[in-house]
Scaffold this motif. Structure first.
Motif, PDB file in Angstrom:
ATOM      1  N   UNK A 259       0.995  -1.045   0.161  1.00 34.78           N
ATOM      2  CA  UNK A 259       0.004   0.097   0.075  1.00 34.78           C
ATOM      3  C   UNK A 259       0.803   1.091  -0.101  1.00 34.78           C
ATOM      4  N   UNK A 260       1.951   1.278   0.701  1.00 35.63           N
ATOM      5  CA  UNK A 260       2.989   2.502   0.481  1.00 35.63           C
ATOM      6  C   UNK A 260       3.482   2.525  -0.489  1.00 35.63           C
ATOM      7  N   UNK A 261       3.850   1.475  -1.331  1.00 36.51           N
ATOM      8  CA  UNK A 261       4.398   1.750  -2.839  1.00 36.51           C
ATOM      9  C   UNK A 261       3.196   2.265  -3.692  1.00 36.51           C
ATOM     10  N   UNK A 262       2.013   1.994  -3.486  1.00 40.37           N
ATOM     11  CA  UNK A 262       0.709   2.272  -4.474  1.00 40.37           C
ATOM     12  C   UNK A 262       0.682   3.864  -3.997  1.00 40.37           C
ATOM     13  N   UNK A 263       0.502   3.991  -2.712  1.00 42.86           N
ATOM     14  CA  UNK A 263       0.226   5.518  -2.307  1.00 42.86           C
ATOM     15  C   UNK A 263       1.338   6.377  -2.861  1.00 42.86           C
ATOM     16  N   UNK A 264       2.503   6.027  -2.843  1.00 41.51           N
ATOM     17  CA  UNK A 264       3.662   6.898  -3.388  1.00 41.51           C
ATOM     18  C   UNK A 264       3.544   7.064  -4.822  1.00 41.51           C
ATOM     19  N   UNK A 265       3.171   5.833  -5.542  1.00 38.38           N
ATOM     20  CA  UNK A 265       3.205   6.176  -6.952  1.00 38.38           C
ATOM     21  C   UNK A 265       2.071   6.945  -7.408  1.00 38.38           C
ATOM     22  N   UNK A 266       0.895   7.033  -6.520  1.00 34.26           N
ATOM     23  CA  UNK A 266       0.054   8.293  -6.938  1.00 34.26           C
ATOM     24  C   UNK A 266       0.417   9.755  -6.531  1.00 34.26           C
ATOM     25  N   UNK A 267       1.640   9.757  -6.117  1.00 30.96           N
ATOM     26  CA  UNK A 267       2.259  11.105  -5.750  1.00 30.96           C
ATOM     27  C   UNK A 267       1.690  11.716  -4.240  1.00 30.96           C
ATOM     28  N   UNK A 268       1.359  10.768  -3.718  1.00 25.05           N
ATOM     29  CA  UNK A 268       0.697  10.991  -2.091  1.00 25.05           C
ATOM     30  C   UNK A 268       1.962  10.678  -1.390  1.00 25.05           C
ATOM     31  N   UNK A 269       1.901  11.289   0.217  1.00 28.32           N
ATOM     32  CA  UNK A 269       2.965  10.805   1.213  1.00 28.32           C
ATOM     33  C   UNK A 269       2.047   9.681   1.882  1.00 28.32           C
ATOM     34  N   UNK A 270       2.814   8.814   2.479  1.00 26.08           N
ATOM     35  CA  UNK A 270       1.999   7.644   3.387  1.00 26.08           C
ATOM     36  C   UNK A 270       2.862   7.921   4.837  1.00 26.08           C
ATOM     37  N   UNK A 271       1.992   7.364   5.755  1.00 26.48           N
ATOM     38  CA  UNK A 271       2.468   7.277   6.927  1.00 26.48           C
ATOM     39  C   UNK A 271       1.874   5.812   7.609  1.00 26.48           C
ATOM     40  N   UNK A 272       3.004   5.050   7.956  1.00 24.88           N
ATOM     41  CA  UNK A 272       2.743   3.456   7.969  1.00 24.88           C
ATOM     42  C   UNK A 272       2.365   3.246   9.779  1.00 24.88           C
ATOM     43  N   UNK A 273       1.394   2.551  10.101  1.00 31.86           N
ATOM     44  CA  UNK A 273       0.946   2.148  11.272  1.00 31.86           C
ATOM     45  C   UNK A 273       0.933   0.777  11.451  1.00 31.86           C
ATOM     46  N   UNK A 274       1.501  -0.184  12.435  1.00 32.68           N
ATOM     47  CA  UNK A 274       1.287  -1.326  12.645  1.00 32.68           C
ATOM     48  C   UNK A 274       0.049  -1.869  13.382  1.00 32.68           C
ATOM     49  N   UNK A 275      -0.561  -1.010  13.687  1.00 32.30           N
ATOM     50  CA  UNK A 275      -1.814  -1.111  14.658  1.00 32.30           C
ATOM     51  C   UNK A 275      -2.672   0.130  15.018  1.00 32.30           C
ATOM     52  N   UNK A 276      -3.919   0.130  15.418  1.00 33.83           N
ATOM     53  CA  UNK A 276      -4.702   1.223  15.772  1.00 33.83           C
ATOM     54  C   UNK A 276      -4.098   1.792  16.746  1.00 33.83           C
ATOM     55  N   UNK A 277      -3.435   1.104  17.896  1.00 29.97           N
ATOM     56  CA  UNK A 277      -2.927   1.909  18.970  1.00 29.97           C
ATOM     57  C   UNK A 277      -1.863   2.716  18.832  1.00 29.97           C
ATOM     58  N   UNK A 278      -0.874   2.271  17.584  1.00 27.52           N
ATOM     59  CA  UNK A 278      -0.023   3.227  17.101  1.00 27.52           C
ATOM     60  C   UNK A 278      -0.380   4.428  16.637  1.00 27.52           C
ATOM     61  N   UNK A 279      -1.589   4.146  15.602  1.00 25.08           N
ATOM     62  CA  UNK A 279      -2.220   5.521  15.057  1.00 25.08           C
ATOM     63  C   UNK A 279      -2.731   6.501  16.006  1.00 25.08           C
ATOM     64  N   UNK A 280      -3.343   5.941  17.264  1.00 21.30           N
ATOM     65  CA  UNK A 280      -4.008   6.761  18.027  1.00 21.30           C
ATOM     66  C   UNK A 280      -2.629   7.431  18.761  1.00 21.30           C
ATOM     67  N   UNK A 281      -1.610   6.775  19.163  1.00 22.57           N
ATOM     68  CA  UNK A 281      -0.570   7.403  19.819  1.00 22.57           C
ATOM     69  C   UNK A 281       0.032   8.383  18.991  1.00 22.57           C
TER      70      UNK A 281
END
Length: 123
Positions: free
Chosen positions: A20-42
């Motif tokens: 998904x990171x590769x796909x998002x970057x290929x669309x010209x967007x920036x991505x932020x990766x999170x391995x869990x919902x808790x990591x996103x909330x933190x």
């Protein structure tokens, strides 16, 4: 100069995050990766997120529970696109009732995902 949209990818599977990171970057967007919902909330920098790609089933908080936690907050919420291998109607209804922008089955059709992302960012 226009702001580059930032897409959060919340998925416990490293290979899916990478794809998904590769796909998002290929669309010209920036991505932020999170391995869990808790990591996103933190994450202290969540306000920069313009859209979220979220797995439904993860260890710890599920994607639906993450959505409920975000809905309970007063801060603006980015559009959420759910992805899941488990396509039961109850989960889909819960996601959509909670305000999900889209609910896609895995394996995700990348063309459909890009279309959803573009629409969500215009929303």
């Amino acid at each position: 100069m226009p702001k580059i949209p930032v897409i959060a990818i919340v998925d416990d599977d490293p290979s899916i995050r990478e794809a998904l990171d590769d796909l998002v970057l290929s669309c010209g967007y920036e991505s932020r990766l999170f391995a869990s919902a808790e990591a996103f909330l933190a994450d202290a920098d969540r306000a920069r997120i313009d859209c979220m790609l979220v797995d439904v089933r993860m260890p710890g908080l599920t994607g639906i529970e993450l959505q409920a936690a975000l809905n309970a907050q007063t801060a603006p919420k980015p559009p959420m696109i759910f992805m899941t291998s488990y396509r039961d109607e109850r989960t889909k209804a819960a996601a959509m009732d909670g305000g999900a922008f889209a609910f896609l089955g895995k394996p995700v059709d990348f063309n459909q995902l890009v279309h959803c992302l573009e629409q969500a960012l215009r929303h």
